[in-house]
Design a protein around this motif. Structure first.
Motif, PDB file in Angstrom:
ATOM      1  N   VAL A   1      66.502  24.582  98.845  1.00 15.82           N
ATOM      2  CA  VAL A   1      67.877  24.369  98.425  1.00 15.82           C
ATOM      3  C   VAL A   1      68.104  25.088  96.815  1.00 15.82           C
ATOM      4  N   ILE A   2      67.036  24.901  95.769  1.00 18.02           N
ATOM      5  CA  ILE A   2      67.225  25.614  94.646  1.00 18.02           C
ATOM      6  C   ILE A   2      67.495  26.864  94.830  1.00 18.02           C
ATOM      7  N   VAL A   3      66.562  27.521  95.564  1.00 17.51           N
ATOM      8  CA  VAL A   3      66.573  28.989  95.660  1.00 17.51           C
ATOM      9  C   VAL A   3      67.871  29.521  96.264  1.00 17.51           C
ATOM     10  N   ARG A   4      68.318  28.919  97.418  1.00 15.40           N
ATOM     11  CA  ARG A   4      69.348  29.162  97.952  1.00 15.40           C
ATOM     12  C   ARG A   4      70.468  29.239  96.976  1.00 15.40           C
ATOM     13  N   LYS A   5      70.567  28.261  95.981  1.00 16.02           N
ATOM     14  CA  LYS A   5      71.654  28.052  95.187  1.00 16.02           C
ATOM     15  C   LYS A   5      71.715  29.081  93.970  1.00 16.02           C
ATOM     16  N   LEU A   6      70.449  29.379  93.687  1.00 17.76           N
ATOM     17  CA  LEU A   6      70.197  30.605  92.709  1.00 17.76           C
ATOM     18  C   LEU A   6      70.744  31.882  93.143  1.00 17.76           C
ATOM     19  N   LEU A   7      70.172  32.240  94.657  1.00 21.70           N
ATOM     20  CA  LEU A   7      70.766  33.502  95.058  1.00 21.70           C
ATOM     21  C   LEU A   7      72.162  33.441  95.473  1.00 21.70           C
ATOM     22  N   HIS A   8      72.726  32.413  95.786  1.00 21.88           N
ATOM     23  CA  HIS A   8      74.134  32.439  96.337  1.00 21.88           C
ATOM     24  C   HIS A   8      74.741  31.279  95.712  1.00 21.88           C
ATOM     25  N   PRO A   9      75.154  31.488  94.559  1.00 19.16           N
ATOM     26  CA  PRO A   9      75.780  30.374  93.602  1.00 19.16           C
ATOM     27  C   PRO A   9      76.944  29.609  94.097  1.00 19.16           C
ATOM     28  N   PHE A  10      77.644  30.279  94.967  1.00 16.97           N
ATOM     29  CA  PHE A  10      78.983  29.483  95.547  1.00 16.97           C
ATOM     30  C   PHE A  10      78.438  28.926  97.087  1.00 16.97           C
TER      31      PHE A  10
END
Length: 318
Positions: A247-256
């Motif tokens: 979840v953290i990695v996905r949020k960093l790669l796709h902030p929106f």
């Protein structure tokens, strides 16, 4: 001396045949002297079972009757009988003619080979599909929880030596499971195939609740469930950690990227359920420790009735 221990529950229609046929077979085999220890597990039949047991004690010197004041379950009732048995060899049977006296020669022949415990098992059971399924679950559980070997097959028809009895009756917890107790004393155990007979009268007194309660008693002889809880909890925690990293990695790669409320709630409910399950498991162990420390009795003996030439006496609780 041979002691035949039989827990009795609603047995007024069958127990006389069981006792007299067994006595006849033991005499034919030259296995004398013998005694019968019949334990009435507080049968809810208006005293019919107790009356029949007393008549047997009056008719035969080799019969002793133990009357329990409260229902304690088959295994605790058997343990009450073992406490009052005098034999060097002890035989466990049922009260419904399914553990038939005609199968005694098979068990005794195997026992004479030097085993400490011999079980009779049924290649072809006369139980319902439900009972057979329960037996299969019990078999798998015994292998996992108490280390029963794959080739060891058991039933309520068994023979044990006195030293096994002497160690077994030292167990004082209310949550008795005879198979677990037997395997604590020796691994010199054998099992032989015998014929399983139809019930002579009535139907099984085991309900689903009683079967589950008996199965749960097996936990008292193993810490495997606690180890499973630790391992399963570790796996779940690891999965949660990996999920959090994703979840953290996905949020960093796709902030929106929107964080799903429903998935969060599912996770909360799932892990809350897991926690509650294992808290309940731990609580079960703690509860049993509490009951054991409180000296909650395995069984309470109201009276002991011996043969017509014997002494009749009251006995303290056991």
């Amino acid at each position: 001396m041979y002691s035949i221990v039989i827990p009795c529950y609603n047995s007024s229609h069958t127990i006389r045949n069981v006792v007299e046929l067994t006595a006849k077979k033991m005499t034919e085999l030259g296995r004398t002297p013998f005694e019968f220890v019949l334990v009435d597990d507080h049968s809810p039949d208006g005293g019919a079972t107790v009356c029949e047991l007393r008549k047997l004690a009056d008719d035969h010197d080799y019969v002793k009757v133990i009357e329990l004041a409260i229902n304690s379950g088959q295994h605790n009732a058997t343990l009450a009988g073992l406490n009052h048995a005098s034999g060097d060899v002890l035989i466990g049977m049922d009260d419904d003619m399914q553990t038939h006296p005609s199968q005694l020669p098979v068990l005794l022949e195997e026992f004479d080979k030097g085993f400490d415990i011999v079980y009779g098992y049924y290649p072809d059971k006369k139980h319902s599909l439900f009972r057979n399924f329960g037996s299969w679950v019990n078999y798998i559980s015994a292998r996992i929880l108490i280390g029963k070997t794959k080739d060891m097959k058991t039933s309520s028809y068994w023979i044990i030596r006195r030293f096994v009895r002497d160690y077994v009756i030292q167990y004082k917890s209310k949550h008795t499971h005879l198979q677990g107790l037997f395997l604590r004393t020796t691994r010199n155990v054998s099992s032989v195939p015998i014929e399983h007979f139809e019930r002579a009268y009535g139907k099984s007194n085991y309900t689903l609740k009683k079967l589950v309660s008996l199965w749960s008693n097996m936990m008292g002889y193993s810490i495997v469930p606690l180890r499973i809880a630790v391992r399963f909890g570790s796996v779940i925690a690891l999965i949660g950690l990996i999920g959090a990293i994703i979840v953290i990695v996905r949020k960093l790669l796709h902030p929106f990227t929107a964080v799903g409320w429903s998935s969060l709630m599912c996770a909360v409910f799932f892990f809350s359920g897991v926690i509650m399950i294992f808290l309940g498991l731990i609580g079960e162990y703690i509860g049993r420790i509490f009951l054991t420390i409180g000296n909650n009795p395995q069984f309470v003996v109201r009276h002991v009735y011996e043969g017509k030439q014997g002494r009749k006496e009251s006995a303290p609780k056991g």
